[in-house]
Design a protein around this motif. Structure first.
Motif, PDB file in Angstrom:
ATOM      1  N   PRO A 202       0.824  -1.221   0.000  1.00 35.59           N
ATOM      2  CA  PRO A 202       0.000   0.000   0.000  1.00 35.59           C
ATOM      3  C   PRO A 202       0.850   1.260   0.000  1.00 35.59           C
ATOM      4  O   PRO A 202       1.968   1.298   0.521  1.00 35.59           O
ATOM      5  CB  PRO A 202      -0.800  -0.138   1.299  1.00 35.59           C
ATOM      6  CG  PRO A 202       0.106  -0.919   2.214  1.00 35.59           C
ATOM      7  CD  PRO A 202       0.896  -1.845   1.337  1.00 35.59           C
ATOM      8  N   LEU A 203       0.286   2.305  -0.583  1.00 35.40           N
ATOM      9  CA  LEU A 203       0.938   3.609  -0.648  1.00 35.40           C
ATOM     10  C   LEU A 203      -0.150   4.682  -0.613  1.00 35.40           C
ATOM     11  O   LEU A 203      -1.205   4.517  -1.229  1.00 35.40           O
ATOM     12  CB  LEU A 203       1.757   3.736  -1.940  1.00 35.40           C
ATOM     13  CG  LEU A 203       2.385   5.097  -2.245  1.00 35.40           C
ATOM     14  CD1 LEU A 203       3.531   5.381  -1.290  1.00 35.40           C
ATOM     15  CD2 LEU A 203       2.874   5.149  -3.696  1.00 35.40           C
ATOM     16  N   ILE A 204       0.088   5.768   0.112  1.00 39.59           N
ATOM     17  CA  ILE A 204      -0.873   6.874   0.184  1.00 39.59           C
ATOM     18  C   ILE A 204      -0.259   8.104  -0.474  1.00 39.59           C
ATOM     19  O   ILE A 204       0.842   8.520  -0.120  1.00 39.59           O
ATOM     20  CB  ILE A 204      -1.260   7.188   1.637  1.00 39.59           C
ATOM     21  CG1 ILE A 204      -1.895   5.956   2.295  1.00 39.59           C
ATOM     22  CG2 ILE A 204      -2.235   8.364   1.692  1.00 39.59           C
ATOM     23  CD1 ILE A 204      -2.246   6.154   3.761  1.00 39.59           C
ATOM     24  N   ALA A 420       7.702   1.483  -5.524  1.00 35.90           N
ATOM     25  CA  ALA A 420       6.686   2.417  -5.044  1.00 35.90           C
ATOM     26  C   ALA A 420       7.265   3.820  -4.873  1.00 35.90           C
ATOM     27  O   ALA A 420       6.587   4.821  -5.155  1.00 35.90           O
ATOM     28  CB  ALA A 420       6.091   1.919  -3.724  1.00 35.90           C
ATOM     29  N   ASP A 421       8.503   3.914  -4.418  1.00 40.65           N
ATOM     30  CA  ASP A 421       9.140   5.224  -4.281  1.00 40.65           C
ATOM     31  C   ASP A 421       9.322   5.896  -5.643  1.00 40.65           C
ATOM     32  O   ASP A 421       9.130   7.114  -5.786  1.00 40.65           O
ATOM     33  CB  ASP A 421      10.497   5.078  -3.589  1.00 40.65           C
ATOM     34  CG  ASP A 421      10.370   4.750  -2.104  1.00 40.65           C
ATOM     35  OD1 ASP A 421       9.281   4.987  -1.547  1.00 40.65           O
ATOM     36  OD2 ASP A 421      11.347   4.251  -1.520  1.00 40.65           O
ATOM     37  N   LEU A 422       9.710   5.107  -6.652  1.00 42.94           N
ATOM     38  CA  LEU A 422       9.826   5.656  -8.002  1.00 42.94           C
ATOM     39  C   LEU A 422       8.472   6.145  -8.509  1.00 42.94           C
ATOM     40  O   LEU A 422       8.374   7.188  -9.167  1.00 42.94           O
ATOM     41  CB  LEU A 422      10.385   4.591  -8.957  1.00 42.94           C
ATOM     42  CG  LEU A 422      11.863   4.224  -8.818  1.00 42.94           C
ATOM     43  CD1 LEU A 422      12.215   3.093  -9.771  1.00 42.94           C
ATOM     44  CD2 LEU A 422      12.746   5.436  -9.074  1.00 42.94           C
ATOM     45  N   ALA A 426       7.478   9.963  -9.562  1.00 39.86           N
ATOM     46  CA  ALA A 426       6.985  10.229 -10.911  1.00 39.86           C
ATOM     47  C   ALA A 426       5.631  10.930 -10.864  1.00 39.86           C
ATOM     48  O   ALA A 426       5.358  11.834 -11.669  1.00 39.86           O
ATOM     49  CB  ALA A 426       6.886   8.923 -11.696  1.00 39.86           C
ATOM     50  N   PHE A 427       4.779  10.537  -9.936  1.00 38.91           N
ATOM     51  CA  PHE A 427       3.461  11.169  -9.796  1.00 38.91           C
ATOM     52  C   PHE A 427       3.610  12.646  -9.435  1.00 38.91           C
ATOM     53  O   PHE A 427       2.941  13.509 -10.015  1.00 38.91           O
ATOM     54  CB  PHE A 427       2.663  10.427  -8.727  1.00 38.91           C
ATOM     55  CG  PHE A 427       1.271  10.948  -8.509  1.00 38.91           C
ATOM     56  CD1 PHE A 427       0.220  10.537  -9.319  1.00 38.91           C
ATOM     57  CD2 PHE A 427       1.000  11.857  -7.488  1.00 38.91           C
ATOM     58  CE1 PHE A 427      -1.066  11.022  -9.121  1.00 38.91           C
ATOM     59  CE2 PHE A 427      -0.283  12.345  -7.280  1.00 38.91           C
ATOM     60  CZ  PHE A 427      -1.316  11.919  -8.100  1.00 38.91           C
ATOM     61  N   VAL A 428       4.484  12.945  -8.486  1.00 40.42           N
ATOM     62  CA  VAL A 428       4.709  14.341  -8.086  1.00 40.42           C
ATOM     63  C   VAL A 428       5.321  15.131  -9.240  1.00 40.42           C
ATOM     64  O   VAL A 428       4.928  16.277  -9.511  1.00 40.42           O
ATOM     65  CB  VAL A 428       5.615  14.385  -6.840  1.00 40.42           C
ATOM     66  CG1 VAL A 428       6.007  15.822  -6.515  1.00 40.42           C
ATOM     67  CG2 VAL A 428       4.924  13.740  -5.650  1.00 40.42           C
TER      68      VAL A 428
END
Length: 473
Positions: A202-204, A420-422, A426-428
């Motif tokens: 999971p990631l928020i 998940a960190d990548l 990328a989203f930001v």
């Protein structure tokens, strides 16, 4: 009879990689297992697809039993983490000829109970399953209110352990084409230590503020950001692992229940619509040159997602889908299933997408469902190799709850956090490429409330504000 799309989906299912979707609910309190079980049974009885089984030697049709053929609800209180239970329910193969296509498990945890609901994708898609879970929680809340008012005694808590029909995981080795696929640049470079079945991470993410506009004036939705982030993250993951990337293809599900003119804002399913998988697919691709610059990638993604929301997508896109539909329609029954399975197996290493991104939209009202504060709700999905990655997204409040569903031949618990960190970065980055405009003040959207009942006057009101497979934000 199963539709041609359903027959192709059934042929794609593998014991070592079942096709599932799920919802994982984290609460901050305790749910009564007996009342939850009674609520789940009541809702399953109400919806035929939730208790359907396949019949026929080649699984060509649904049979809607009057009662579930086995108990689909379990209660786990041995200290096991809910995410591990969710992985087991998603990884264990489904025997759809003997057991219902839905599995429900309440997991007792000291920091708040967890609810895991997993369904086979042949019977449910994400929106239909989310509607089913919301109905279960609503029924639970109403039953608890009645009990508190009338002093009723809860029934027996029922089955302990995982739901009936959860079989051992199927073991399988890497196929012969694995090395060739890894070198093609069209898939994610594996970094796993072995194992079978699926895992979830999971990631928020914070919902970006304002409206995101491209230089040419087109709007970039959150769904566009999520898909673009998948392209960037996979490209960077592969380059850092020495694999390199060529053309990447991200699968985007679209709700078929919504008319094309409103595909950007599909409606949440009504109870009468909870009757199977009603999802079409669109492939969003990018080339190496598109991913050199984040803004260029954003433009490329919007060029494809915009038209996709205005048309009715096929259940299975591309040439493979057209051939599969032709086989399902015109090949006689005795050979149809075998031919479809052979065709899917032969085309899988060449035609499978790189990954999937599915965004269910907003579910703000779930935060108060069942009369308990719900701190998080995650949407999950699964995909076998060579794809191996399904990114599920659900919005609640000011957060996007993202789940990376990975096959353990692709990633492992130790490597998926790095991916998940990548993805987060990328989203930001994509969100910062545009000229973000402040969101104009508008009148609040009228809430859709349930009809009042005299004996429910003291019950807390629940409003509905839900999105769909492709939100317009």
């Amino acid at each position: 009879m199963l539709t041609p799309g359903e027959q192709i989906l059934a042929a794609s299912d593998r014991a070592s990689a079942p096709l599932t979707c799920g919802l994982f609910v984290q609460t901050t309190g305790r749910l009564d297992p007996a009342r939850l079980r009674a609520a789940a049974w009541a809702v399953i009885r109400r919806h035929p697809m939730a208790r359907a089984v396949l019949y026929g030697s080649r699984q060509h049709a649904w049979r809607f039993a009057a009662e579930p053929t086995a108990d689909p609800v379990g209660f786990v209180d041995d200290g096991t983490d809910g995410w591990r239970i969710h992985e087991i329910l998603s990884s264990a193969p489904f025997d759809l000829r003997r057991y219902p296509p839905v599995r429900v498990a309440l997991v007792r945890r000291p920091d708040g109970d967890q609810l895991s609901v997993v369904a086979h994708h042949l019977a449910f898609d994400g929106l239909r399953l989310a509607a089913l879970v919301a109905e279960i929680l609503d029924h639970y809340r109403e039953a608890a209110y009645d009990a508190d008012r009338d002093g009723a005694v809860a029934p027996d808590e029922g089955h302990r352990g995982v739901p009936a029909g959860v079989q051992p995981l199927a073991h399988t080795g890497a196929p012969g084409w694995a090395t060739l696929v890894r070198r093609s640049g069209r898939y994610i470079t594996p970094l796993a230590v072995g194992g079978d079945g699926y895992g979830f991470h999971p990631l928020i993410l914070a919902v970006p503020a304002g409206r995101r506009m491209l230089p040419d004036g087109r709007r970039m939705t959150i769904n566009d950001l999520l898909i673009g982030a998948a392209h960037l993250a996979i490209d960077r993951w592969n380059s850092r692992r020495g694999g390199g990337s060529s053309r990447l293809r991200i699968r985007m599900p679209i709700d078929l229940a919504s008319p094309p003119s409103s595909a950007a804002t599909p409606s949440f399913p009504t109870p009468g619509e909870i009757r199977g998988n009603r999802t079409g697919l669109k492939i969003i691709s990018s080339e190496v040159a598109d991913r050199v610059d984040a803004l260029q990638l954003a433009v490329r993604v919007v060029e494809q997602t915009g038209p996709a929301k205005q048309a009715v997508p096929p259940v299975v896109p591309g040439l493979s889908g057209a051939l599969g539909v032709a086989v399902a329609r015109f090949v006689p029954g005795p050979w149809r299933s075998t031919l479809l399975r052979c065709g899917v197996a032969a085309g899988r290493p060449v035609l499978a997408p790189t990954a999937a991104v599915s965004n269910l939209g907003r579910f703000d009202d779930l935060a108060g469902a069942a009369g308990l504060p719900i701190s998080a709700v995650y949407f999950t999905g699964t995909a076998g190799m060579p794809q191996g990655l399904f990114i599920g997204v659900l919005g609640m409040g000011d957060s996007l709850y993202v789940t990376f569903g990975y096959h353990r031949h692709l990633l492992g618990p130790g490597s998926v956090p790095a991916f998940a960190d990548l993805y987060r970065a990328a989203f930001v980055e994509l969100g910062d490429t545009d000229a973000t405009l402040p969101t104009p003040a508008t009148a609040p959207t009228p809430a859709v409330a349930r009809a009042s009942r005299p004996d429910r006057a003291a019950a807390p009101a629940v409003t509905t504000r839900r999105g769909g497979a492709v939100p317009s934000r």
